[in-house]
Motif scaffolding. Structure first.
Motif, PDB file in Angstrom:
ATOM      1  N   ILE A 101       9.554   3.110 -15.594  1.00 36.32           N
ATOM      2  CA  ILE A 101       9.332   1.940 -14.734  1.00 36.32           C
ATOM      3  C   ILE A 101      10.121   2.100 -13.433  1.00 36.32           C
ATOM      4  O   ILE A 101       9.608   1.810 -12.345  1.00 36.32           O
ATOM      5  N   GLU A 102      11.348   2.597 -13.514  1.00 34.04           N
ATOM      6  CA  GLU A 102      12.156   2.821 -12.311  1.00 34.04           C
ATOM      7  C   GLU A 102      11.489   3.859 -11.406  1.00 34.04           C
ATOM      8  O   GLU A 102      11.437   3.693 -10.185  1.00 34.04           O
ATOM      9  N   LEU A 103      10.954   4.905 -11.999  1.00 39.31           N
ATOM     10  CA  LEU A 103      10.266   5.944 -11.232  1.00 39.31           C
ATOM     11  C   LEU A 103       9.039   5.365 -10.522  1.00 39.31           C
ATOM     12  O   LEU A 103       8.812   5.623  -9.337  1.00 39.31           O
ATOM     13  N   LEU A 104       8.276   4.532 -11.221  1.00 40.88           N
ATOM     14  CA  LEU A 104       7.085   3.921 -10.627  1.00 40.88           C
ATOM     15  C   LEU A 104       7.469   2.939  -9.516  1.00 40.88           C
ATOM     16  O   LEU A 104       6.761   2.806  -8.513  1.00 40.88           O
ATOM     17  N   LYS A 105       8.630   2.256  -9.667  1.00 41.51           N
ATOM     18  CA  LYS A 105       9.102   1.344  -8.613  1.00 41.51           C
ATOM     19  C   LYS A 105       9.417   2.136  -7.347  1.00 41.51           C
ATOM     20  O   LYS A 105       9.095   1.713  -6.229  1.00 41.51           O
ATOM     21  N   LYS A 106      10.070   3.302  -7.488  1.00 48.17           N
ATOM     22  CA  LYS A 106      10.385   4.149  -6.334  1.00 48.17           C
ATOM     23  C   LYS A 106       9.105   4.616  -5.645  1.00 48.17           C
ATOM     24  O   LYS A 106       9.021   4.623  -4.406  1.00 48.17           O
ATOM     25  N   ILE A 107       8.118   5.005  -6.431  1.00 48.18           N
ATOM     26  CA  ILE A 107       6.831   5.446  -5.873  1.00 48.18           C
ATOM     27  C   ILE A 107       6.179   4.291  -5.115  1.00 48.18           C
ATOM     28  O   ILE A 107       5.682   4.462  -3.991  1.00 48.18           O
ATOM     29  N   HIS A 108       6.217   3.107  -5.689  1.00 45.39           N
ATOM     30  CA  HIS A 108       5.631   1.922  -5.061  1.00 45.39           C
ATOM     31  C   HIS A 108       6.317   1.622  -3.722  1.00 45.39           C
ATOM     32  O   HIS A 108       5.655   1.307  -2.725  1.00 45.39           O
ATOM     33  N   GLU A 109       7.660   1.736  -3.701  1.00 45.16           N
ATOM     34  CA  GLU A 109       8.412   1.500  -2.451  1.00 45.16           C
ATOM     35  C   GLU A 109       8.007   2.509  -1.369  1.00 45.16           C
ATOM     36  O   GLU A 109       7.800   2.146  -0.211  1.00 45.16           O
ATOM     37  N   GLN A 110       7.893   3.793  -1.757  1.00 44.31           N
ATOM     38  CA  GLN A 110       7.511   4.825  -0.796  1.00 44.31           C
ATOM     39  C   GLN A 110       6.125   4.546  -0.227  1.00 44.31           C
ATOM     40  O   GLN A 110       5.887   4.704   0.978  1.00 44.31           O
ATOM     41  N   LEU A 111       5.207   4.112  -1.075  1.00 43.24           N
ATOM     42  CA  LEU A 111       3.840   3.827  -0.617  1.00 43.24           C
ATOM     43  C   LEU A 111       3.831   2.617   0.312  1.00 43.24           C
ATOM     44  O   LEU A 111       3.078   2.580   1.294  1.00 43.24           O
ATOM     45  N   GLN A 112       4.681   1.620   0.046  1.00 37.87           N
ATOM     46  CA  GLN A 112       4.745   0.444   0.907  1.00 37.87           C
ATOM     47  C   GLN A 112       5.385   0.765   2.253  1.00 37.87           C
ATOM     48  O   GLN A 112       5.115   0.095   3.243  1.00 37.87           O
ATOM     49  N   ASN A 113       6.233   1.794   2.310  1.00 42.41           N
ATOM     50  CA  ASN A 113       6.860   2.223   3.565  1.00 42.41           C
ATOM     51  C   ASN A 113       5.926   3.097   4.395  1.00 42.41           C
ATOM     52  O   ASN A 113       6.337   3.618   5.429  1.00 42.41           O
ATOM     53  N   GLY A 114       4.670   3.291   3.921  1.00 37.45           N
ATOM     54  CA  GLY A 114       3.693   4.013   4.707  1.00 37.45           C
ATOM     55  C   GLY A 114       3.513   5.473   4.352  1.00 37.45           C
ATOM     56  O   GLY A 114       2.780   6.188   5.030  1.00 37.45           O
ATOM     57  N   ILE A 115       4.173   5.944   3.339  1.00 35.66           N
ATOM     58  CA  ILE A 115       4.010   7.341   2.928  1.00 35.66           C
ATOM     59  C   ILE A 115       2.709   7.447   2.128  1.00 35.66           C
ATOM     60  O   ILE A 115       2.408   6.601   1.282  1.00 35.66           O
ATOM     61  N   LEU A 116       1.922   8.482   2.398  1.00 33.30           N
ATOM     62  CA  LEU A 116       0.668   8.698   1.670  1.00 33.30           C
ATOM     63  C   LEU A 116       0.974   9.158   0.245  1.00 33.30           C
ATOM     64  O   LEU A 116       2.005   9.795  -0.012  1.00 33.30           O
ATOM     65  N   LEU A 117       0.047   8.853  -0.649  1.00 30.68           N
ATOM     66  CA  LEU A 117       0.244   9.186  -2.062  1.00 30.68           C
ATOM     67  C   LEU A 117       0.432  10.699  -2.231  1.00 30.68           C
ATOM     68  O   LEU A 117       1.239  11.129  -3.044  1.00 30.68           O
ATOM     69  N   GLN A 118      -0.299  11.514  -1.438  1.00 32.32           N
ATOM     70  CA  GLN A 118      -0.170  12.962  -1.550  1.00 32.32           C
ATOM     71  C   GLN A 118       1.218  13.442  -1.085  1.00 32.32           C
ATOM     72  O   GLN A 118       1.680  14.502  -1.482  1.00 32.32           O
ATOM     73  N   ASP A 119       1.871  12.646  -0.220  1.00 31.70           N
ATOM     74  CA  ASP A 119       3.156  13.047   0.349  1.00 31.70           C
ATOM     75  C   ASP A 119       4.354  12.462  -0.393  1.00 31.70           C
ATOM     76  O   ASP A 119       5.504  12.665   0.047  1.00 31.70           O
ATOM     77  N   VAL A 120       4.132  11.762  -1.480  1.00 27.65           N
ATOM     78  CA  VAL A 120       5.233  11.170  -2.229  1.00 27.65           C
ATOM     79  C   VAL A 120       6.089  12.307  -2.765  1.00 27.65           C
ATOM     80  O   VAL A 120       5.582  13.341  -3.210  1.00 27.65           O
TER      81      VAL A 120
END
Length: 174
Positions: free
Chosen positions: A43-62
């Motif tokens: 869940i913590e890992l998915l929260k970090k991914i969600h934050e990165q996506l909200q900051n404008g990073i593309l899913l491929q660039d996570v």
């Protein structure tokens, strides 16, 4: 937690969580039915991914994720018990099929014998009817032949003598 609970927690849909796990090739655990099962680290890992996506990073660039240690649950289970059960079931099904085929052959043979007896009975009956028909046709022919006209019996050379009536008896009708 399951996928839908994690999706509610993050404020995204369950299909979004599944898409992240697949596209980012996250090593998530699965239960016996193949559904994802998330623990606190996941869940913590998915929260970090969600934050990165909200900051404008593309899913491929996570940022790549460090793989988890351990074996995924429910991915592949090899159980000798299940294989032997399946083998026994296959053997039992094969035996039942052979028994079914044997029974079907027996039933078909019996039915053929019954039909043969019925055909023989019908043939005997047909022969009797043919004989009766011939007998009746002969009787009809005998009846249709023109009978010879019988000649009347003549006595005394064909002359019949009649008594003469006297006048008095003819007048009174004696």
């Amino acid at each position: 937690m399951n996928t839908s609970e994690v999706a509610k927690l993050l404020g995204v849909s369950a299909s979004t969580v599944q898409r992240w796990v697949k596209l980012l090739e996250l090593p998530m655990e699965k239960n016996d039915r193949g559904h994802y099962h998330f623990n606190n680290e996941d869940i913590e890992l998915l929260k970090k991914i969600h934050e990165q996506l909200q900051n404008g990073i593309l899913l491929q660039d996570v940022a790549p994720v460090v793989e988890k240690r351990g074996i995924r649950k429910g991915a592949i289970k090899r159980g000798g018990e299940k294989e032997t059960v399946i083998e026994r079931l296959v053997t039992k099904v094969s035996e039942l099929e052979m028994n079914l085929n044997t029974k079907a052959d027996s039933v078909a043979s019996y039915q053929l014998l019954q039909h043969r007896r019925e055909i023989d009975d019908l043939q005997n009956h047909l022969t009797q009817l043919a004989l009766e028909l011939e007998r009746l046709q002969i009787q009809i022919k005998e009846m249709n032949t023109s009978p010879q006209v019988d000649k009347p019996l003549v006595l005394g050379g064909g002359k019949v003598r009649r008594k003469k009536k006297n006048i008095v008896s003819s007048l009174f009708g004696f």
